[in-house]
Motif scaffolding. Structure first.
Motif, mmCIF file in Angstrom:
data_model
loop_
_atom_site.group_PDB
_atom_site.id
_atom_site.type_symbol
_atom_site.label_atom_id
_atom_site.label_comp_id
_atom_site.label_asym_id
_atom_site.label_seq_id
_atom_site.Cartn_x
_atom_site.Cartn_y
_atom_site.Cartn_z
ATOM 1 N N ALA A 149 0.921 -1.257 0.077
ATOM 2 C CA ALA A 149 0.167 -0.168 -0.096
ATOM 3 C C ALA A 149 0.928 1.366 0.028
ATOM 4 O O ALA A 149 0.458 2.323 -0.842
ATOM 5 C CB ALA A 149 -1.055 -0.240 1.214
ATOM 6 N N VAL A 150 1.839 1.425 0.780
ATOM 7 C CA VAL A 150 2.747 2.254 0.693
ATOM 8 C C VAL A 150 3.619 2.473 -0.665
ATOM 9 O O VAL A 150 3.497 3.811 -1.044
ATOM 10 C CB VAL A 150 4.005 2.192 1.937
ATOM 11 C CG1 VAL A 150 5.129 3.206 1.777
ATOM 12 C CG2 VAL A 150 3.211 2.221 3.427
ATOM 13 N N SER A 151 3.940 1.337 -1.201
ATOM 14 C CA SER A 151 4.434 1.417 -2.542
ATOM 15 C C SER A 151 3.529 2.096 -3.668
ATOM 16 O O SER A 151 3.949 3.204 -4.402
ATOM 17 C CB SER A 151 5.236 0.033 -3.170
ATOM 18 O OG SER A 151 6.088 -0.289 -2.281
ATOM 19 N N CYS A 175 2.084 0.295 11.533
ATOM 20 C CA CYS A 175 1.853 1.559 10.513
ATOM 21 C C CYS A 175 2.992 2.345 10.454
ATOM 22 O O CYS A 175 3.322 3.011 9.523
ATOM 23 C CB CYS A 175 0.576 2.171 11.087
ATOM 24 S SG CYS A 175 -1.095 1.192 10.838
ATOM 25 N N TRP A 176 3.489 2.767 11.621
ATOM 26 C CA TRP A 176 4.605 3.495 11.882
ATOM 27 C C TRP A 176 5.672 2.965 11.033
ATOM 28 O O TRP A 176 6.475 3.957 10.324
ATOM 29 C CB TRP A 176 5.031 3.684 13.501
ATOM 30 C CG TRP A 176 6.353 4.423 13.683
ATOM 31 C CD1 TRP A 176 7.511 3.897 14.108
ATOM 32 C CD2 TRP A 176 6.717 5.726 13.553
ATOM 33 N NE1 TRP A 176 8.476 4.648 13.992
ATOM 34 C CE2 TRP A 176 8.036 5.999 13.881
ATOM 35 C CE3 TRP A 176 6.151 6.824 13.057
ATOM 36 C CZ2 TRP A 176 8.717 7.156 13.622
ATOM 37 C CZ3 TRP A 176 6.738 7.945 12.915
ATOM 38 C CH2 TRP A 176 7.936 8.132 13.426
ATOM 39 N N GLU A 177 5.970 1.742 11.095
ATOM 40 C CA GLU A 177 7.376 1.261 10.377
ATOM 41 C C GLU A 177 7.022 1.317 8.833
ATOM 42 O O GLU A 177 7.902 1.782 8.241
ATOM 43 C CB GLU A 177 7.535 -0.281 10.752
ATOM 44 C CG GLU A 177 8.069 -0.375 12.277
ATOM 45 C CD GLU A 177 9.576 0.112 12.502
ATOM 46 O OE1 GLU A 177 10.109 0.154 11.629
ATOM 47 O OE2 GLU A 177 9.649 0.442 13.674
ATOM 48 N N ALA A 178 5.769 1.400 8.401
ATOM 49 C CA ALA A 178 5.176 1.388 6.949
ATOM 50 C C ALA A 178 5.498 2.470 6.410
ATOM 51 O O ALA A 178 5.922 2.604 5.186
ATOM 52 C CB ALA A 178 3.826 0.754 6.810
ATOM 53 N N GLN A 180 7.625 4.924 6.933
ATOM 54 C CA GLN A 180 9.233 5.495 6.895
ATOM 55 C C GLN A 180 9.480 5.604 5.769
ATOM 56 O O GLN A 180 10.325 6.903 5.145
ATOM 57 C CB GLN A 180 9.961 4.782 7.752
ATOM 58 C CG GLN A 180 9.737 4.603 9.378
ATOM 59 C CD GLN A 180 9.421 5.733 9.910
ATOM 60 O OE1 GLN A 180 10.293 6.643 9.861
ATOM 61 N NE2 GLN A 180 8.090 5.829 10.417
ATOM 62 N N PRO A 181 9.405 4.876 4.782
ATOM 63 C CA PRO A 181 9.716 5.241 3.226
ATOM 64 C C PRO A 181 9.333 6.630 2.759
ATOM 65 O O PRO A 181 9.621 7.092 1.776
ATOM 66 C CB PRO A 181 9.331 3.737 2.411
ATOM 67 C CG PRO A 181 9.406 2.742 3.540
ATOM 68 C CD PRO A 181 8.745 3.496 4.595
ATOM 69 N N ARG A 185 10.333 10.614 1.149
ATOM 70 C CA ARG A 185 10.062 11.098 0.046
ATOM 71 C C ARG A 185 9.441 12.723 0.407
ATOM 72 O O ARG A 185 8.555 13.316 -0.423
ATOM 73 C CB ARG A 185 9.269 10.291 -0.683
ATOM 74 C CG ARG A 185 9.588 9.228 -1.337
ATOM 75 C CD ARG A 185 8.600 8.186 -1.819
ATOM 76 N NE ARG A 185 9.263 7.195 -2.573
ATOM 77 C CZ ARG A 185 9.248 7.016 -3.695
ATOM 78 N NH1 ARG A 185 8.813 7.826 -4.707
ATOM 79 N NH2 ARG A 185 9.907 6.065 -4.396
ATOM 80 N N GLY A 186 9.523 12.941 1.591
ATOM 81 C CA GLY A 186 9.049 14.522 1.976
ATOM 82 C C GLY A 186 7.523 14.212 2.217
ATOM 83 O O GLY A 186 6.765 15.326 2.161
#
Length: 557
Positions: A149-151, A175-178, A180-181, A185-186
């Protein structure tokens, strides 16, 4: 283009505020009165009318228009112009001010990730520094779905994922770890919570700008709100399906009972209280298991071996059932409940239970034993203030759960023994009490040099009935020079068939010259299966000149 957009938005907002302010003057209402009639907070009204305040929400504008008898359609049209986000630059960089701030501006505890272990408590309220240490992160199956989902969000596709699991299973940390990427990216993150979660979400969801994570931790406070839940679900849905407002990522967490309540179809003929919420959650929930599987336990063990002390400590208690995150989340609050109880009696009961466990009493403790044992753990002033129902009150306090559904001292019913060929032992009629594993372990360290008071030994002799418990306490009393209690407890253990106690009594009889009494006790122990008793009998028979009798006993041993 940017200047034209800014001018248009500013002009629309100025006209909107001007019309509201003029009508307030005509109505001769102060802001407190206006807020009361509109059903809004005074701060919300003040910001709506202030030249320097943020763009008010559509709901605020509509409520004010109703009170001031202004045409809501015209005001809402001005509101849409004033609040429309604009986009410039690479990757759709948003220049309009939206809610939230940069992800790296948060600590995980700001976003309600439970502190783990007994580490130091944060000295401040937010930001980097002072936050309590977190253990290393163990990735599990749901983390792969979150990463997808993050990608997708990073690639420009809006989405929502709501993690569903019981208390302290690692939903918020996942959720917090997810995200981070996305920090790299701002992206920004918005956690609506003031003045209430639901009100904050409803008022500012229209202001969410692209490349924002909307953080709906404990989503029942948003989606389950009776007044605003359905409208929040609609606003989130509108945010997700509006291409010009994306990409955004909505992350939420729910307990299973709430997820079931919001997604189950209503009975025929009854009101459908969660239709929009059900539509929003359909296909967008992600289960989080209660326990680590073998792969996750192996990963946690590897982190522990590499120096992660929090995980290493938790695994000493949670390796068997895999409830590692619950143990980590519950530990700080369990320790706090011990050090800062509401009543001194609660702490006295906990210390009596800690001493019982560290000195060898089984995990299932009789309430009557703890109640009597706790008396001398209280100072005289606290003892004088005890009420008739002090024990009931203290037990109720200690049964209240902390994170991970752990309680400092919970009621439990021992399972029946099914060891063959011995007959099954029926459960005790009286429920027993079990000390939280973390507090038990803490007590073994913090109280290792302390000797229990007299009330402890008296209660043990009066209420404990398991021979092994009594013998263990007899040994503990003897090593602490409580010799009379050791004698009485060992007699009780021997009377109930503990072979070690019988053997120890026989040693005392033999040392006192009562060989006949010693042999009688040793034969009783031998008949119950104590091989050391047979061997000592053989030695005593040989010492008495009965070599044949000694040989028979030796062969039997």
């Amino acid at each position: 283009m940017r200047d034209e957009q800014d001018d248009g938005r500013g002009a629309a907002l100025a006209e909107l505020r001007g019309r509201l302010a003029a009508s307030v003057a005509v109505a001769r209402l102060n802001r407190t009165q206006l807020a009361a009639r509109a059903g809004l907070g005074r701060t919300t009204v003040s910001e709506a009318l202030s030249p320097n305040g943020p763009v008010p929400s559509a709901e605020t504008v509509a409520a004010l228009a109703g009170v001031l008898k202004l045409p809501p359609g015209e005001l809402l049209a001005l509101h849409r112009t004033a609040s429309a986000p604009h986009v410039v630059g690479d990757e759709g960089t948003v220049t309009a001010d939206g809610p939230g701030r940069a992800i790296e501006g948060y600590s995980p505890h700001d976003l309600e990730v439970h502190p783990a272990g007994p580490g130091r408590i944060a000295s401040g309220c937010g930001g980097v520094g002072g936050a309590q240490e977190l253990p290393g992160y163990v990735s599990r199956g749901h983390d792969r779905v979150l990463a997808g989902a993050v990608s997708d969000a990073a690639a420009g596709r809006s989405g929502i994922v709501v993690l569903v699991g019981t208390s302290s299973t690692g939903k918020t940390r996942a959720c917090w770890e997810a995200v981070q990427p996305l920090a790299d990216r701002g992206w920004r993150l918005w956690h609506p919570f003031d003045p209430t979660r639901a009100q904050a979400a409803l008022e500012d969801l229209h202001r969410v700008t692209p490349r924002t994570v909307v953080w709906l931790n404990e989503a029942q406070h948003y989606l389950g709100d009776r007044a605003f839940g359905e409208r929040i679900a609609s606003a989130v849905h509108q945010l997700l399906v509006s291409p010009e407002r994306g990409p955004v990522l909505v992350l939420g967490t729910l307990w299973p009972e709430y997820a079931h309540r919001y997604t189950v179809l209503p009975a025929p003929g009854s009101d459908d209280l969660h239709s929009r919420v059900r539509e929003l959650l359909s296909g967008r929930t992600l289960p989080v298991p209660d326990a680590f599987d073998s792969q996750a336990l192996a990963a946690a063990a590897a982190l522990a071996e590499n120096g992660d002390l929090l995980l290493a400590d938790a695994l000493t208690r949670a390796r068997d059932d895999g409830r590692v995150t619950q143990d980590l989340a519950g530990a700080p609050e369990l320790l706090n409940r011990y050090h800062n109880p509401r009543t001194p009696a609660a702490k006295a009961l906990l210390e009596a239970a800690m001493d019982a466990r560290r000195l060898g009493v089984g995990p299932h403790l009789p309430p009557a034993f703890l109640t009597d044992a706790a008396i001398d753990y209280l100072g005289q002033t606290d003892y004088d203030q005890l009420t008739d129902d002090w024990a009931e009150t203290a037990y109720a306090e200690l049964a209240e759960p902390v994170h991970g559904k752990q309680a400092p001292l919970r009621r439990t019913t021992p399972r029946p023994s099914r060891r063959s060929p011995a007959p099954a032992i029926a459960p005790q009629a009286e429920s027993r009490l079990r000390l939280a594993d973390y507090l038990e372990q803490h007590g073994r360290t913090a109280r290792r040099h302390l000797c229990p008071p007299a009330s402890f030994w008296h209660a043990a002799h009066t209420h404990l009935t398991h021979p092994d418990d009594l013998n263990n306490l007899a040994q503990a009393a003897e090593s602490r020079h409580r010799l009379q209690w050791a004698h009485h407890l060992r007699h009780r253990a021997a009377d109930l068939g503990n072979t070690a106690a019988l053997y120890r009594q026989a040693e005392h009889r033999d040392a006192a010259g009562d060989q006949e009494g010693a042999e009688a006790l040793l034969r009783e122990a031998a008949d119950l299966g104590n091989i050391s008793a047979l061997y000592r009998l053989a030695v005593m028979r040989e010492r008495a000149g009965d070599r044949d009798g000694a040989a028979v006993l030796a062969r039997r041993a």
